[in-house]
Write a protein that holds these residues in place. Structure first.
Motif, PDB file in Angstrom:
ATOM      1  N   THR A 183      -8.336 -31.306   6.648  1.00  0.00           N
ATOM      2  CA  THR A 183      -9.183 -31.301   7.834  1.00  0.00           C
ATOM      3  C   THR A 183      -8.275 -31.416   9.050  1.00  0.00           C
ATOM      4  N   ILE A 236     -11.574 -33.909  13.558  1.00  0.00           N
ATOM      5  CA  ILE A 236     -11.883 -35.326  13.313  1.00  0.00           C
ATOM      6  C   ILE A 236     -12.221 -36.029  14.620  1.00  0.00           C
ATOM      7  N   TRP A 274     -15.800 -34.835  16.017  1.00  0.00           N
ATOM      8  CA  TRP A 274     -17.031 -34.939  15.246  1.00  0.00           C
ATOM      9  C   TRP A 274     -17.893 -36.122  15.674  1.00  0.00           C
ATOM     10  N   LEU A 298     -15.669 -29.245   9.747  1.00  0.00           N
ATOM     11  CA  LEU A 298     -15.037 -30.556   9.671  1.00  0.00           C
ATOM     12  C   LEU A 298     -13.973 -30.618   8.580  1.00  0.00           C
ATOM     13  N   ALA A 299     -14.304 -30.293   7.346  1.00  0.00           N
ATOM     14  CA  ALA A 299     -13.360 -30.427   6.240  1.00  0.00           C
ATOM     15  C   ALA A 299     -13.503 -29.237   5.304  1.00  0.00           C
ATOM     16  N   LEU A 302     -11.480 -39.705   5.675  1.00  0.00           N
ATOM     17  CA  LEU A 302     -12.220 -39.528   6.932  1.00  0.00           C
ATOM     18  C   LEU A 302     -13.074 -40.760   7.192  1.00  0.00           C
TER      19      LEU A 302
END
Length: 945
Positions: A182, A187, A190, A227-228, A251
């Motif tokens: 990610t 990060i 978000w 996001l990932a 995360l």
């Protein structure tokens, strides 16, 4: 002749051999020399002694030089061999390498079309696929090398983007298994998104396959927020649990987020992973995935109305009203109890009557961003039937399809077409853009395609059935084509005999359609010179049907053509008089209207006409041309200059960028009249034969379909001033199709519209008298920007006002004659230029003395100060008038109102003399490339010697 590398020499020789239709073999090749001879050097009958030798020259710095060429080729064949020795996958990969760098999604069939367009040679699908693989390897490297350097690559990403985290899992034998990563900016950002995560997976289509698992969020603008990501071996329970565990461990911004909700499908790994790893997080099911499973369950139960039940289910899951939800469930229970029970067994996680706060209004795992429309057919199918026979070309010229047959492969820009369809209005048959309405007219059809637009409507009587001309459609095919598809016969592709197929006419028991591939496989020939007249004209009819089905009048299937058009081809001389262009435009209008429906995923009709029209009129999505404009059309249509071999490169755009460009479209980005007199002098005569009906407001008829041609809504495309009092088409007009009307006589059904079409005297009855005058250019709006221009504006308006009362005097005195001359000059200037003078003298009279010829010009100016952003658009309105309505003062505070409302005088500070000198001396940059529609070519400054 010298080359830097040996590979450059080899590719140059291969291209030369293909262009000249000769073949050679290599007899010596090493690091210092390269020798080739003709492939027919050992022919016992007529050997060719051509020979070429090249070597690496140390004296020239290691370049490769062709040192000797002996003899001339005597084995040149006029027929190009499809299995050319030098046209291998390595050469094709070298040719498509620049395209692959920009369009990695280039399809093998597109490569086949490019090779046929450039070298007039048809390569196999596997050879094109292998060339694409080699080109991708040159650009991106091999798969094995990419996996070996994966750790270095992720370390480089983490060093460039701080905060990036990743984890690689490998087997005990040090082989790659899984990858999670990610990006740092994702990060960080978000925490500003909604607390909703959507989980889903998709297949990877690389050499080693695999599955990509994603975690997607949604921002405040309903935009997707990645996001990932995870690359795993397959979408199984172990991979999902490993993915969720990495999200939980790496995360913390996700695990610490309150009121988190996860939306996904009902995969067993996701259900178990969310229950074990995220026990305190709300887990809901994606409504779109559930609808697909619901559709499969309905079909297994044998229920017919699948779409209605799916709509009911989706409406039940999309509402937070419990009463409406219960009504939908009750309606489905009445149809079949098993359907209701199937939804009840899915528990309450699929609807939002109890969990609106958890979903945050999101119903699906990946929100739809708009479906990209796919064209049902394109010009690549036309190239499957090459026409080189002079006798056949002459027949096409007599029928009026010679220009269409010369149009080559054209890559579709589906994102641009989708953006245009979103702005299509079926009520007006036009595109609604920021600069006004625009549409495809009969002029565009004639100029781009080169087909006949004037003549009888393309519709005929019903002549197949009991007591009619033919008893059945197979009888009609046997009479006009000589044969028809037989279901028990195996047909072979004439270009590749390994490909076989069986064909049948139409669908089910209605044998009304004929496959396009059967037409090509049955009637294609290298030469038609040896055919008798009857068989020759049957082949011509088959080719016309093929052109109609895959280019001019294709349906959504893209593989069949209705045999109704064959019935009017019994006499091709009569068929050549029909308004084929009107039928093409009516068919395209109807398909554009159908494509505006949200459920449509493809678009039919003459899509090439739509795309070329957009390139001719708009600067959005337009490719570059290799040759300067205008190009020599050589008696063909305008669409000929957009052939693939004349394009330098296609634009790289997507639906989002095209939407933004069309939303911000400026008048300077539109070419209202691209068909200049120079272009009209180069096109074929058939392109101009129907010029009298270019501006006709008439119904267009394409057998079952009728659409209105409304050129009075797009008068700027004809050089006329637009109007605002033009009404749309008749509200009582209804669009009909052939559903449920198999035996309808459409000539009688559309006789009212046919009568309007055939009355040529009423073509321009919609136009007012001033519209029938010769087209004139709209006056240019004059906005004085420099102080000297404002002084000239004041001098002109002041002089005109002072002498207005003396204009057109009858006294025969020198002063009156001078005043009349000034009056004529003022009228001529106003005809060529629009000067804003409304309220000019009233505003000046409040604070200044009347202007006189001897008075010193003032240093402050008032009145009209708003520049026109769109040149050549006529008068520009004053947005900030000094007269403010009383109702505005009640709710507009002075802080948010422009100062020109409260003050009449606007002081301007003149720029320093040095700055003005620099502005005057700054160079003007010419255009970087030639674009269609621009008459002025850039003038490059000459270098001083």
């Amino acid at each position: 002749m010298c080359f830097t590398r040996k590979t450059d020499l080899q590719f140059a020789l291969q291209g030369w051999a293909i262009k000249n239709n000769v073949q050679y073999i290599v007899i010596a090749s090493n690091r210092t020399k390269f020798t080739i001879v003709c492939a027919k050097h050992d022919c016992p009958v007529y050997p060719c002694l051509w020979r070429l030798h090249s070597a690496q020259s140390k004296r020239l710095g290691g370049v490769w030089k062709i040192s000797s060429i002996k003899n001339q080729h005597r084995c040149v064949s006029p027929i190009l061999d499809s299995g050319h020795r030098q046209c291998n996958s390595q050469f094709i990969s070298f040719y498509i390498l620049p395209t692959i760098r920009k369009h990695m999604d280039l399809k093998p069939r597109e490569i086949i079309g490019r090779m046929e367009s450039k070298f007039n040679i048809k390569v196999s699908y596997m050879k094109a696929w292998d060339a694409r693989r080699k080109a991708i390897k040159v650009v991106f490297g091999s798969w094995e090398e990419s996996y070996r350097t994966l750790n270095l690559f992720m370390d480089a990403v983490a060093s460039v983007m701080p905060g990036t985290v990743y984890r690689i899992q490998s087997t005990q034998t040090n082989r790659f298994q899984r990858l999670f990563w990610t990006f740092g900016p994702s990060i960080t950002g978000w925490k500003y998104c909604r607390p909703v995560l959507s989980l889903d997976g998709t297949f990877l289509l690389g050499k080693y396959r695999g599955t990509l698992l994603t975690t997607i969020g949604m921002d405040a603008n309903n935009g997707l927020y990645p996001l990932a990501f995870t690359v795993v071996e397959s979408e199984c329970t172990e991979s999902w649990i490993w993915f969720l565990r990495q999200v939980n461990e790496l995360l913390p911004v996700v695990t610490k987020r309150p009121n988190l909700c996860i939306i996904s499908d009902r995969h067993a790994g996701l259900v178990r992973g969310c229950r074990e790893i995220f026990p305190n997080v709300a887990h809901r099911y994606c409504l779109r995935h559930l609808r697909e499973n619901f559709k499969k369950a309905i079909r297994q139960m044998g229920i017919g109305d699948v779409d209605f039940l799916c709509q009911k289910m989706y409406a039940a899951g999309n509402t937070d009203d419990k009463a409406f939800f219960n009504r939908c469930m009750e309606d489905m229970r009445r149809i079949k109890v098993d359907i209701h029970q199937w939804l009840v067994d899915r528990d309450v996680k699929w609807h939002q009557t109890n969990d609106v706060a958890e979903r945050k209004g999101q119903l699906v795992s990946l929100p739809e961003r708009g479906t990209i429309l796919e064209a049902a057919s394109h010009l690549l199918m036309v190239h499957d039937w090459p026409v080189n026979c002079p006798r056949f070309m002459e027949a096409l010229r007599l029928v009026g399809l010679d220009c269409v047959s010369q149009m080559r492969y054209l890559r579709m820009d589906h994102h641009l077409l989708t953006a245009l369809v979103e702005r299509w209005s079926p009520q007006t048959n036009s595109f609604h853009l920021t600069v006004g309405e625009m549409t495809i007219t009969l002029q565009d059809v004639a100029m781009i395609l080169g087909v006949n637009i004037d003549g009888p409507a393309l519709v005929g009587h019903t002549v197949v059935g009991a007591g009619r001309r033919w008893l059945s459609w197979p009888d009609c095919c046997d009479d006009l084509l000589g044969s028809h598809p037989l279901a028990d016969v195996v047909y072979r592709d004439p270009f590749d005999h390994r490909i076989t197929s069986r064909f049948r006419m139409g669908q089910a028991h209605a044998q009304t359609c004929i496959p396009l591939r059967w037409l090509r496989w049955t009637f294609w020939r290298d030469s038609y010179l040896d055919l008798n007249d009857m068989d020759f004209w049957r082949h011509v009819r088959a080719y016309i049907l093929f052109i109609l089905g895959c280019h001019l009048l294709p349906d959504t299937s893209g593989s069949e053509i209705h045999l109704q058009y064959l019935t009017i081809m019994e006499d091709l001389a009569v068929f050549s008089t029909y308004s084929l262009g009107g039928a093409v435009l009516a068919h395209l209008y109807r398909e554009l209207g159908e494509a505006t429906r949200p459920s449509r995923a493809n678009i039919a009709g003459c899509i090439n006409l739509l795309q070329i029209w957009a390139w001719e009129h708009l600067h959005v999505g337009r490719p570059l041309l290799r040759v300067p404009f205008p190009v020599e059309l050589d008696g063909l249509s305008v669409g000929f200059r957009w052939n693939e071999d004349r394009l330098r490169e296609l634009p790289v755009g997507n639906l989002i960028t095209y939407r933004d460009e069309l939303d911000g479209l400026l008048d300077s980005q539109v070419i209202w009249q691209p068909y200049t007199p120079d272009i009209q002098a180069q096109v074929a005569q058939i392109c101009l034969s129907g010029a009298d009906i270019w501006t006709a407001r008439v119904p267009l008829i394409s057998w079952k379909r009728v659409e209105w041609h409304l050129p009075d809504r797009v008068l700027r495309q004809f050089g006329l001033c637009p109007r605002t009092d033009i009404q749309p088409m008749d509200p009582s007009f209804k669009r009909v199709d052939g559903r449920g009307k198999p035996d309808m006589d459409w000539m009688l059904y559309h006789q009212a519209h046919i009568a309007v079409w055939e009355i040529h005297t009423l073509y321009k009855s919609w136009a007012t008298l001033y519209m029938l005058k010769a087209p004139v250019e709209a006056p240019t709006t004059a906005y004085p920007r420099a102080p000297s221009e404002r002084l000239l504006r004041d001098f002109f308006l002041g002089t005109e006002q002072a002498l207005q009362q003396h204009f057109n005097g009858i006294d025969d005195t020198p002063q009156q004659r001078d005043i009349n001359t000034i009056a004529e000059l003022c009228r001529g200037l106003r005809r060529q230029m629009y000067i804003e003078d409304q309220g000019y003298f009233e505003d000046r009279g409040e604070h200044e003395a009347p202007f006189s010829m001897t008075q010193e010009p003032p240093h402050q100016y008032s009145g009209y100060v708003g520049p026109s952003s769109y040149p050549d658009q006529g008068p520009s309105t004053d947005l900030f008038s000094s007269q403010v309505p009383t109702d505005l003062e009640a709710y507009l505070s002075p802080d948010f109102v422009p100062s020109s409302i409260h003050t009449d005088d606007i002081a301007e500070e003149e720029a320093p003399e040095e700055e003005q000198h620099m502005l005057r001396q700054r160079p003007r940059r010419p255009p970087q490339h030639y674009t269609p529609g621009t008459d002025a070519l850039p003038q490059r400054p000459r270098r001083r010697r």
